[in-house]
Design a protein around this motif. Structure first.
Motif, PDB file in Angstrom:
ATOM      1  N   TYR A 132       0.726  -1.386   0.002  1.00 32.46           N
ATOM      2  CA  TYR A 132       0.047   0.009  -0.169  1.00 32.46           C
ATOM      3  C   TYR A 132       0.959   1.481   0.042  1.00 32.46           C
ATOM      4  O   TYR A 132       2.149   1.176   0.078  1.00 32.46           O
ATOM      5  CB  TYR A 132      -1.081   0.069   1.179  1.00 32.46           C
ATOM      6  CG  TYR A 132      -0.220   0.492   2.553  1.00 32.46           C
ATOM      7  CD1 TYR A 132      -0.377   1.515   3.216  1.00 32.46           C
ATOM      8  CD2 TYR A 132       0.740  -0.425   3.007  1.00 32.46           C
ATOM      9  CE1 TYR A 132       0.241   1.842   4.295  1.00 32.46           C
ATOM     10  CE2 TYR A 132       1.289  -0.195   4.197  1.00 32.46           C
ATOM     11  CZ  TYR A 132       1.221   1.214   4.832  1.00 32.46           C
ATOM     12  OH  TYR A 132       1.900   1.478   6.077  1.00 32.46           O
ATOM     13  N   LYS A 174       1.302   4.755   2.268  1.00 26.49           N
ATOM     14  CA  LYS A 174       1.068   5.257   3.679  1.00 26.49           C
ATOM     15  C   LYS A 174       0.222   6.523   3.226  1.00 26.49           C
ATOM     16  O   LYS A 174      -0.570   7.012   4.111  1.00 26.49           O
ATOM     17  CB  LYS A 174       2.406   5.403   4.286  1.00 26.49           C
ATOM     18  CG  LYS A 174       2.139   5.717   5.781  1.00 26.49           C
ATOM     19  CD  LYS A 174       3.250   5.488   6.756  1.00 26.49           C
ATOM     20  CE  LYS A 174       4.487   5.973   6.066  1.00 26.49           C
ATOM     21  NZ  LYS A 174       5.780   6.141   7.296  1.00 26.49           N
ATOM     22  N   THR A 175       0.773   7.391   2.265  1.00 28.46           N
ATOM     23  CA  THR A 175       0.140   8.674   1.946  1.00 28.46           C
ATOM     24  C   THR A 175      -1.419   8.613   1.349  1.00 28.46           C
ATOM     25  O   THR A 175      -1.771   9.509   0.987  1.00 28.46           O
ATOM     26  CB  THR A 175       1.172   9.570   1.037  1.00 28.46           C
ATOM     27  OG1 THR A 175       1.534   8.528  -0.125  1.00 28.46           O
ATOM     28  CG2 THR A 175       2.155   9.774   2.064  1.00 28.46           C
ATOM     29  N   THR A 207      -5.250   3.779   3.386  1.00 25.61           N
ATOM     30  CA  THR A 207      -5.244   3.707   5.087  1.00 25.61           C
ATOM     31  C   THR A 207      -6.685   3.330   5.197  1.00 25.61           C
ATOM     32  O   THR A 207      -6.934   2.693   6.301  1.00 25.61           O
ATOM     33  CB  THR A 207      -4.721   4.890   5.694  1.00 25.61           C
ATOM     34  OG1 THR A 207      -5.414   6.182   5.055  1.00 25.61           O
ATOM     35  CG2 THR A 207      -3.168   5.117   5.365  1.00 25.61           C
ATOM     36  N   ASP A 262       4.809  -0.333   2.730  1.00 26.33           N
ATOM     37  CA  ASP A 262       4.537   0.902   2.056  1.00 26.33           C
ATOM     38  C   ASP A 262       5.537   1.030   0.728  1.00 26.33           C
ATOM     39  O   ASP A 262       6.743   1.010   1.061  1.00 26.33           O
ATOM     40  CB  ASP A 262       5.049   2.025   3.142  1.00 26.33           C
ATOM     41  CG  ASP A 262       4.808   3.477   2.451  1.00 26.33           C
ATOM     42  OD1 ASP A 262       4.272   3.539   1.422  1.00 26.33           O
ATOM     43  OD2 ASP A 262       5.358   4.495   2.992  1.00 26.33           O
TER      44      ASP A 262
END
Length: 116
Positions: free
Chosen positions: A6, A8-9, A14, A30
């Motif tokens: 994924y 993180k930003t 999220t 990440d």
């Protein structure tokens, strides 16, 4: 293996991770701070069936590089995914021998059903 690739930003990533209530057994990677490796993308392809399945055609770079007007091969999809994290359709959730690619409601519901 239980793993999630994924960003993180990414708010969507999220949100989905929170929604799935993942256990501590899951490894979260990440892909911006820890780029995916050749071995990892090949393992994802083995589960997904093709590199094109893992490829995000919604990526900003896809439009900027005018890739939609090119005849991309599996080799091209693999190259672009490894070249820049934005080309991986996110999140990629792996639960054992099952893979869930992307953030469509149907995909997330299927992952959720397997977790429950």
């Amino acid at each position: 293996m239980k793993k999630v690739y994924y960003l993180k930003t990414c708010n969507t990533c999220t949100r989905i991770i929170k929604e799935l209530h993942l256990s501590s057994e899951f490894i979260l990677q990440d892909i911006k701070s820890e780029p995916i490796t050749v071995k990892q993308v090949e393992a994802m392809k083995a589960l997904a069936g093709s590199y094109e399945t893992l490829f995000s055609k919604r990526a900003k770079l896809y439009k900027e590089m005018d890739l939609k007007n090119q005849d991309l091969t599996e080799r091209d999809f693999k190259h672009y995914i490894l070249d820049h994290y934005t080309f991986l359709s996110r999140p990629v959730i792996i639960i054992g021998d099952k893979i869930f690619v992307g953030n469509s409601k149907k995909t997330i519901e299927a992952a959720k059903a397997l977790l429950n």
